[in-house]
Design a protein around this motif. Structure first.
Motif, PDB file in Angstrom:
ATOM      1  N   PRO A  12       0.821  -1.209   0.000  1.00  0.00           N
ATOM      2  CA  PRO A  12       0.000   0.000   0.000  1.00  0.00           C
ATOM      3  C   PRO A  12       0.857   1.261   0.000  1.00  0.00           C
ATOM      4  CG  PRO A  12       0.080  -0.968   2.184  1.00  0.00           C
ATOM      5  CD  PRO A  12       0.777  -1.945   1.275  1.00  0.00           C
ATOM      6  N   ARG A  13       0.220   2.368  -0.359  1.00  0.00           N
ATOM      7  CA  ARG A  13       0.825   3.698  -0.332  1.00  0.00           C
ATOM      8  C   ARG A  13       2.070   3.758  -1.191  1.00  0.00           C
ATOM      9  NH1 ARG A  13      -3.383   5.165   0.044  1.00  0.00           N
ATOM     10  NH2 ARG A  13      -2.764   7.277   0.547  1.00  0.00           N
ATOM     11  N   ASN A  14       1.932   3.208  -2.388  1.00  0.00           N
ATOM     12  CA  ASN A  14       3.009   3.190  -3.374  1.00  0.00           C
ATOM     13  C   ASN A  14       2.465   3.840  -4.642  1.00  0.00           C
ATOM     14  OD1 ASN A  14       5.381   2.541  -4.765  1.00  0.00           O
ATOM     15  ND2 ASN A  14       5.470   0.468  -3.957  1.00  0.00           N
ATOM     16  N   ILE A  15       3.119   3.622  -5.776  1.00  0.00           N
ATOM     17  CA  ILE A  15       2.629   4.181  -7.040  1.00  0.00           C
ATOM     18  C   ILE A  15       1.810   3.150  -7.814  1.00  0.00           C
ATOM     19  CG2 ILE A  15       4.499   5.857  -7.246  1.00  0.00           C
ATOM     20  CD1 ILE A  15       5.836   3.927  -9.265  1.00  0.00           C
ATOM     21  N   SER A  16       1.273   2.155  -7.125  1.00  0.00           N
ATOM     22  CA  SER A  16       0.626   1.042  -7.809  1.00  0.00           C
ATOM     23  C   SER A  16      -0.606   1.478  -8.602  1.00  0.00           C
ATOM     24  CB  SER A  16       0.247  -0.053  -6.812  1.00  0.00           C
ATOM     25  OG  SER A  16      -0.606   0.449  -5.803  1.00  0.00           O
ATOM     26  N   THR A  17      -1.410   2.396  -8.067  1.00  0.00           N
ATOM     27  CA  THR A  17      -2.609   2.813  -8.789  1.00  0.00           C
ATOM     28  C   THR A  17      -2.252   3.715  -9.960  1.00  0.00           C
ATOM     29  OG1 THR A  17      -3.826   2.693  -6.700  1.00  0.00           O
ATOM     30  CG2 THR A  17      -4.921   3.766  -8.530  1.00  0.00           C
ATOM     31  N   ALA A  18      -1.268   4.575  -9.795  1.00  0.00           N
ATOM     32  CA  ALA A  18      -0.810   5.383 -10.924  1.00  0.00           C
ATOM     33  C   ALA A  18      -0.248   4.492 -12.038  1.00  0.00           C
ATOM     34  CB  ALA A  18       0.244   6.381 -10.465  1.00  0.00           C
ATOM     35  N   MET A  19       0.476   3.440 -11.660  1.00  0.00           N
ATOM     36  CA  MET A  19       0.975   2.500 -12.671  1.00  0.00           C
ATOM     37  C   MET A  19      -0.176   1.797 -13.376  1.00  0.00           C
ATOM     38  SD  MET A  19       4.326   2.336 -13.111  1.00  0.00           S
ATOM     39  CE  MET A  19       4.856   0.658 -13.466  1.00  0.00           C
ATOM     40  N   MET A  20      -1.212   1.464 -12.644  1.00  0.00           N
ATOM     41  CA  MET A  20      -2.384   0.861 -13.268  1.00  0.00           C
ATOM     42  C   MET A  20      -3.011   1.824 -14.276  1.00  0.00           C
ATOM     43  SD  MET A  20      -5.740  -0.862 -11.452  1.00  0.00           S
ATOM     44  CE  MET A  20      -6.398   0.693 -10.798  1.00  0.00           C
ATOM     45  N   ARG A  21      -3.097   3.104 -13.913  1.00  0.00           N
ATOM     46  CA  ARG A  21      -3.604   4.108 -14.851  1.00  0.00           C
ATOM     47  C   ARG A  21      -2.742   4.150 -16.114  1.00  0.00           C
ATOM     48  NH1 ARG A  21      -7.646   4.252 -12.417  1.00  0.00           N
ATOM     49  NH2 ARG A  21      -8.717   6.018 -11.458  1.00  0.00           N
ATOM     50  N   SER A  22      -1.434   4.125 -15.912  1.00  0.00           N
ATOM     51  CA  SER A  22      -0.492   4.192 -17.029  1.00  0.00           C
ATOM     52  C   SER A  22      -0.736   3.062 -18.017  1.00  0.00           C
ATOM     53  CB  SER A  22       0.940   4.143 -16.490  1.00  0.00           C
ATOM     54  OG  SER A  22       1.878   4.001 -17.522  1.00  0.00           O
ATOM     55  N   TRP A  23      -0.850   1.851 -17.509  1.00  0.00           N
ATOM     56  CA  TRP A  23      -1.055   0.698 -18.390  1.00  0.00           C
ATOM     57  C   TRP A  23      -2.443   0.696 -19.004  1.00  0.00           C
ATOM     58  CZ3 TRP A  23       2.414  -2.895 -20.100  1.00  0.00           C
ATOM     59  CH2 TRP A  23       3.699  -2.815 -19.542  1.00  0.00           C
ATOM     60  N   GLU A  24      -3.441   1.133 -18.249  1.00  0.00           N
ATOM     61  CA  GLU A  24      -4.804   1.133 -18.789  1.00  0.00           C
ATOM     62  C   GLU A  24      -4.965   2.137 -19.914  1.00  0.00           C
ATOM     63  OE1 GLU A  24      -9.339   0.830 -17.059  1.00  0.00           O
ATOM     64  OE2 GLU A  24      -7.868   1.995 -15.930  1.00  0.00           O
ATOM     65  N   ASN A  25      -4.108   3.162 -19.945  1.00  0.00           N
ATOM     66  CA  ASN A  25      -4.216   4.163 -21.007  1.00  0.00           C
ATOM     67  C   ASN A  25      -3.694   3.654 -22.345  1.00  0.00           C
ATOM     68  OD1 ASN A  25      -5.289   6.834 -21.289  1.00  0.00           O
ATOM     69  ND2 ASN A  25      -3.242   7.540 -21.797  1.00  0.00           N
ATOM     70  N   ARG A  26      -3.070   2.480 -22.348  1.00  0.00           N
ATOM     71  CA  ARG A  26      -2.706   1.832 -23.600  1.00  0.00           C
ATOM     72  C   ARG A  26      -3.984   1.310 -24.267  1.00  0.00           C
ATOM     73  NH1 ARG A  26       2.754  -0.570 -23.767  1.00  0.00           N
ATOM     74  NH2 ARG A  26       1.828  -1.963 -25.322  1.00  0.00           N
ATOM     75  N   SER A  27      -4.034   1.377 -25.570  1.00  0.00           N
ATOM     76  CA  SER A  27      -5.225   0.890 -26.270  1.00  0.00           C
ATOM     77  C   SER A  27      -5.317  -0.631 -26.283  1.00  0.00           C
ATOM     78  CB  SER A  27      -5.228   1.414 -27.712  1.00  0.00           C
ATOM     79  OG  SER A  27      -4.071   0.956 -28.414  1.00  0.00           O
ATOM     80  N   ASP A  28      -4.198  -1.321 -25.986  1.00  0.00           N
ATOM     81  CA  ASP A  28      -4.188  -2.782 -26.079  1.00  0.00           C
ATOM     82  C   ASP A  28      -4.213  -3.466 -24.718  1.00  0.00           C
ATOM     83  OD1 ASP A  28      -1.666  -2.076 -25.185  1.00  0.00           O
ATOM     84  OD2 ASP A  28      -0.567  -3.335 -26.605  1.00  0.00           O
ATOM     85  N   CYS A  29      -4.474  -2.703 -23.639  1.00  0.00           N
ATOM     86  CA  CYS A  29      -4.287  -3.251 -22.292  1.00  0.00           C
ATOM     87  C   CYS A  29      -5.557  -3.166 -21.448  1.00  0.00           C
ATOM     88  CB  CYS A  29      -3.148  -2.511 -21.580  1.00  0.00           C
ATOM     89  SG  CYS A  29      -2.716  -3.210 -19.961  1.00  0.00           S
ATOM     90  N   ALA A  30      -5.888  -4.271 -20.797  1.00  0.00           N
ATOM     91  CA  ALA A  30      -6.924  -4.310 -19.767  1.00  0.00           C
ATOM     92  C   ALA A  30      -6.240  -4.369 -18.405  1.00  0.00           C
ATOM     93  CB  ALA A  30      -7.817  -5.527 -19.961  1.00  0.00           C
ATOM     94  N   VAL A  31      -6.929  -3.913 -17.360  1.00  0.00           N
ATOM     95  CA  VAL A  31      -6.357  -3.944 -16.025  1.00  0.00           C
ATOM     96  C   VAL A  31      -7.327  -4.593 -15.048  1.00  0.00           C
ATOM     97  CG1 VAL A  31      -5.001  -1.863 -16.458  1.00  0.00           C
ATOM     98  CG2 VAL A  31      -7.217  -1.672 -15.310  1.00  0.00           C
ATOM     99  N   SER A  32      -6.770  -5.172 -13.987  1.00  0.00           N
ATOM    100  CA  SER A  32      -7.549  -5.704 -12.875  1.00  0.00           C
ATOM    101  C   SER A  32      -7.000  -5.101 -11.589  1.00  0.00           C
ATOM    102  CB  SER A  32      -7.470  -7.231 -12.818  1.00  0.00           C
ATOM    103  OG  SER A  32      -8.112  -7.819 -13.928  1.00  0.00           O
ATOM    104  N   ASP A  33      -7.901  -4.571 -10.763  1.00  0.00           N
ATOM    105  CA  ASP A  33      -7.520  -3.838  -9.561  1.00  0.00           C
ATOM    106  C   ASP A  33      -7.659  -4.733  -8.330  1.00  0.00           C
ATOM    107  OD1 ASP A  33      -6.819  -1.835  -7.843  1.00  0.00           O
ATOM    108  OD2 ASP A  33      -8.621  -0.617  -8.131  1.00  0.00           O
ATOM    109  N   GLU A  34      -6.541  -5.211  -7.807  1.00  0.00           N
ATOM    110  CA  GLU A  34      -6.474  -5.992  -6.572  1.00  0.00           C
ATOM    111  C   GLU A  34      -7.519  -7.119  -6.521  1.00  0.00           C
ATOM    112  OE1 GLU A  34      -5.990  -3.641  -3.011  1.00  0.00           O
ATOM    113  OE2 GLU A  34      -5.157  -1.965  -4.162  1.00  0.00           O
ATOM    114  N   PRO A  35      -7.429  -8.065  -7.441  1.00  0.00           N
ATOM    115  CA  PRO A  35      -8.450  -9.111  -7.522  1.00  0.00           C
ATOM    116  C   PRO A  35      -8.507 -10.056  -6.328  1.00  0.00           C
ATOM    117  CG  PRO A  35      -6.621  -9.563  -9.021  1.00  0.00           C
ATOM    118  CD  PRO A  35      -6.427  -8.170  -8.525  1.00  0.00           C
ATOM    119  N   LEU A  36      -7.490 -10.076  -5.481  1.00  0.00           N
ATOM    120  CA  LEU A  36      -7.492 -10.943  -4.300  1.00  0.00           C
ATOM    121  C   LEU A  36      -7.949 -10.227  -3.025  1.00  0.00           C
ATOM    122  CD1 LEU A  36      -4.147 -12.830  -4.969  1.00  0.00           C
ATOM    123  CD2 LEU A  36      -6.445 -13.826  -5.045  1.00  0.00           C
ATOM    124  N   TYR A  37      -8.352  -8.974  -3.143  1.00  0.00           N
ATOM    125  CA  TYR A  37      -8.704  -8.185  -1.967  1.00  0.00           C
ATOM    126  C   TYR A  37      -9.933  -8.747  -1.243  1.00  0.00           C
ATOM    127  CZ  TYR A  37      -8.923  -3.772   0.727  1.00  0.00           C
ATOM    128  OH  TYR A  37      -8.909  -2.812   1.720  1.00  0.00           O
TER     129      TYR A  37
END
Length: 244
Positions: A12-37
């Protein structure tokens, strides 16, 4: 073609969500947000913000979750699937052999900075809460199977030069870099976990990576002990991270 399945392991409290945003902004990429939470909260019953909503919205069967992550189709048939994970969600007794079916990346941050941020939202903290100890264990498992170190990204180094860092990471993962990864529209996403209103305010306001801020942090008591307990794991992982 099979999708590139990326598991980004953070605390927690890292750049993990910003990195998720970065990858999701690619046209070829899907993201999953903490699927084991959901499984994590169902099993631990910890009093996290929105706990009941998280459990209700997610799948609490970790075996079913990881089967989908490792062998199921990528969302919307995308060529890249970026999975944002918290290593402390890997509870004792959960198998981890499934991670070898993914391209694993480790996102780390100085534990003093993590703990200082964590205690702004939580009354107490222990070393196990911030994921670094679990990251070190998982890193060793992955590195041993690969025969070399998997990618490690240090938040402060990354934020000094996101473009160079992302180019290096994409090369390691065998994915073409695109400048779309450097910026994204502000606001929430349908892919955000239901816990986002409690944690994602800064990311919702962001449109890209921000330079790290210079700060002096003084921890005391349990907070200092938690950071100190995690420092050897952090320094081990830091030796393997992408250069500045």
């Amino acid at each position: 073609m099979k999708p590139v399945r990326i598991a980004a392991w953070s605390g927690p409290r890292n750049i993990s969500t910003a990195m998720m945003r970065s990858w999701e902004n690619r046209s070829d990429c899907a993201v999953s947000d903490e699927p084991l939470y959901a499984h994590y909260l169902q099993h631990t019953q910890l009093d996290h913000p929105g706990r009941d909503d998280v459990i209700a919205a997610g799948d609490t069967d970790w075996r079913r979750v990881v089967a989908a992550l490792t062998t199921g189709p990528a969302p919307d048939g995308r060529a890249v699937w970026y999975q944002k994970h918290m290593t402390h969600h890997l509870l004792p007794g959960m198998g981890v052999d499934w991670v070898h079916g993914l391209a694993n990346v480790f996102l780390i941050r100085d534990p003093t900075l993590v703990v200082a941020s964590y205690v702004k939202s939580r009354a107490t903290v222990a070393a196990e809460d911030i994921g670094l100890l679990q990251q070190a264990t998982l890193f060793d498992i992955v590195a041993q199977r690969l025969g070399h170190a998997p990618p490690v990204i240090d938040a402060e180094r990354f934020l000094r030069d996101p473009q160079t860092q992302l180019k290096s990471l994409c090369k390691q993962l065998g994915v073409a870099f695109t400048e779309r990864m450097l910026h994204w529209p502000a606001g929430p996403r349908a892919s955000d976990g239901v816990w986002a209103p409690y944690w994602y305010e800064a990311v919702w306001k962001s449109t890209g990576f921000e330079l790290p801020r210079e700060r002096q942090v003084l921890l005391e008591g349990d907070a200092a002990r938690a950071a100190d307990a995690c420092r050897p794991a952090y320094e081990m992982l830091l030796r393997h991270c992408n250069p500045q």
